[in-house]
Design a protein around this motif. Structure first.
Motif, short mmCIF file in Angstrom:
data_model
loop_
_atom_site.label_atom_id
_atom_site.label_comp_id
_atom_site.label_asym_id
_atom_site.label_seq_id
_atom_site.Cartn_x
_atom_site.Cartn_y
_atom_site.Cartn_z
N GLU A 184 -3.30 6.47 5.83
CA GLU A 184 -4.01 6.70 4.57
C GLU A 184 -3.08 7.20 3.47
O GLU A 184 -3.15 6.75 2.33
CB GLU A 184 -5.13 7.73 4.76
CG GLU A 184 -6.33 7.19 5.52
CD GLU A 184 -7.42 8.24 5.73
OE1 GLU A 184 -8.39 7.93 6.43
OE2 GLU A 184 -7.27 9.37 5.21
N GLU A 185 -2.21 8.15 3.81
CA GLU A 185 -1.43 8.82 2.77
C GLU A 185 -0.12 8.10 2.47
O GLU A 185 0.44 8.24 1.39
CB GLU A 185 -1.16 10.27 3.16
CG GLU A 185 -2.48 11.03 3.31
CD GLU A 185 -2.32 12.53 3.53
OE1 GLU A 185 -1.17 13.02 3.55
OE2 GLU A 185 -3.35 13.19 3.67
N GLY A 213 4.17 2.98 1.55
CA GLY A 213 4.04 3.25 0.12
C GLY A 213 2.88 4.20 -0.11
O GLY A 213 2.10 4.48 0.81
N PRO A 214 2.75 4.75 -1.32
CA PRO A 214 1.75 5.78 -1.56
C PRO A 214 0.31 5.28 -1.43
O PRO A 214 -0.05 4.26 -2.01
CB PRO A 214 2.04 6.24 -3.00
CG PRO A 214 2.89 5.18 -3.60
CD PRO A 214 3.61 4.49 -2.49
N ARG A 225 4.35 12.90 -1.66
CA ARG A 225 4.15 13.83 -2.78
C ARG A 225 2.68 13.75 -3.18
O ARG A 225 2.18 12.66 -3.48
CB ARG A 225 5.07 13.47 -3.94
CG ARG A 225 5.22 14.60 -4.95
CD ARG A 225 6.54 14.52 -5.67
NE ARG A 225 6.54 13.45 -6.66
CZ ARG A 225 6.07 13.58 -7.91
NH1 ARG A 225 5.58 14.74 -8.33
NH2 ARG A 225 6.11 12.56 -8.75
N ARG A 226 2.03 14.89 -3.20
CA ARG A 226 0.57 14.93 -3.32
C ARG A 226 0.07 14.53 -4.71
O ARG A 226 0.53 15.06 -5.72
CB ARG A 226 0.04 16.32 -2.97
CG ARG A 226 0.14 16.62 -1.48
CD ARG A 226 -0.19 18.05 -1.18
NE ARG A 226 -1.57 18.40 -1.49
CZ ARG A 226 -2.60 18.16 -0.70
NH1 ARG A 226 -2.43 17.56 0.46
NH2 ARG A 226 -3.83 18.53 -1.05
N ALA A 227 -0.93 13.64 -4.72
CA ALA A 227 -1.58 13.22 -5.96
C ALA A 227 -2.89 13.98 -6.18
O ALA A 227 -3.62 13.69 -7.12
CB ALA A 227 -1.86 11.71 -5.91
N VAL A 264 6.07 8.28 -1.85
CA VAL A 264 6.35 8.43 -0.42
C VAL A 264 7.79 8.01 -0.20
O VAL A 264 8.19 6.94 -0.66
CB VAL A 264 5.42 7.52 0.43
CG1 VAL A 264 5.81 7.53 1.89
CG2 VAL A 264 3.95 7.94 0.28
N ARG A 265 8.57 8.83 0.49
CA ARG A 265 9.93 8.41 0.77
C ARG A 265 10.50 9.07 2.02
O ARG A 265 9.95 10.05 2.53
CB ARG A 265 10.87 8.62 -0.42
CG ARG A 265 10.90 10.01 -0.99
CD ARG A 265 12.13 10.22 -1.88
NE ARG A 265 13.32 10.38 -1.05
CZ ARG A 265 14.38 11.12 -1.41
NH1 ARG A 265 14.43 11.70 -2.59
NH2 ARG A 265 15.40 11.25 -0.58
#
Lengths: 179, 179
Positions: A88-89, A125-126, A55-57, A133-134
């Motif tokens: 990275e993400e 993880g994020p 999910r974008r931050a 992230v899942r």
């Protein structure tokens, strides 16, 4: 672009000799500054029947879900870029399995290249560009909260292929909408 | 790049905040000038059992043979770029059949995307960047006079696939030599 990156003089936009489209041209030093489409490379990280989304931050599409993907860097291979973006993400490690999709987005002069990958473990993880992230089963995919049309179209084909029993490799154009 | 394309001030090379690699940064206006790999898109133009090659009239590799291919332009799809290059270099029209290869060349920061195409007629001839254009049977391919390693590797796999009875889609890296 208003100034020449090589000499700093103002650039003009016109069609150079032997060319057929307008370019940024420097009359002071003769440099021609070409602009070309950018490659966005990403990964479909798989763990058994599930895939990993982030999910974008960051903008654009802050808060929406996407596959790990981003602009390819100088000196990389596509497989390295896909693995790097996943690291990275999502702080996740993948073994790249192969090519999945090559989508042209002419409205924004981008080409998406997405590869399938196998997650090596569940230690993810994020990263700084992700809120969350899942892993998702197909029935859990947030179809109405996906960030990009290229990701939506990739996932649509991915689950269609899975139901058909074999992953294809997809060349397609995404004409509208740009995102 | 020595000067900022946005404001004309000198640029520095350093790692921006939240980034992890050196970029060209303008301290005067704040612009960051990213450099990314370029897409080279081309076509394998087929006519029955033969394919079309072009002998280059330009550097690099003047006088050597290649598939019609070149830098993708802004606003294009990959299929449009492949057809345009075939028209420009060989004055030939093709129906695009599908993706054939995606090769990363990290040494020169290029990604080659080659598509198979079907020649619509035999009315072709050299464009301004070609000395000569002709159709080749497999046994006639000038293996020792091909211009680029990505073209050589594509053709090698193409005839291997043909002998096996089916065209695959190939993701690979060409690490050395660059050309």
């Amino acid at each position: 672009m208003k100034f020449c990156g090589a000499c700093g003089a103002p650039v003009q936009v016109r069609i150079p000799p032997m060319d057929d489209r307008p370019r940024h041209v420097c009359d002071a030093c003769g440099a021609i500054h070409y602009q070309n489409p950018k490659l966005v490379v990403g990964c479909i990280p798989e763990w058994e029947t599930r895939i990993l989304l982030c999910r974008r931050a960051i903008e654009p599409r802050h808060g929406l879900w996407t596959l790990p993907a981003g602009f390819m860097e100088m000196g990389e291979t596509a497989a390295q870029a896909a693995a790097r973006e996943t690291e990275e993400e999502a702080h996740a490690r993948v073994e790249i399995l192969g090519l999945y999709s090559v989508f042209s987005l002419p409205a924004i002069s981008q080409v998406y290249v997405l590869l399938r990958g196998r997650l090596l473990d569940l230690d993810f993880g994020p990263g700084p560009e992700s809120l969350e992230v899942r892993l998702f089963e197909e029935r859990e995919i947030p179809w109405d909260r996906l960030a990009f049309e290229a990701v939506r179209e990739t996932l649509r084909r991915y689950y269609e292929d899975r139901r058909a029993g074999a992953y294809g490799i997809h060349l397609a154009d995404i004409v509208l909408p740009a995102w």
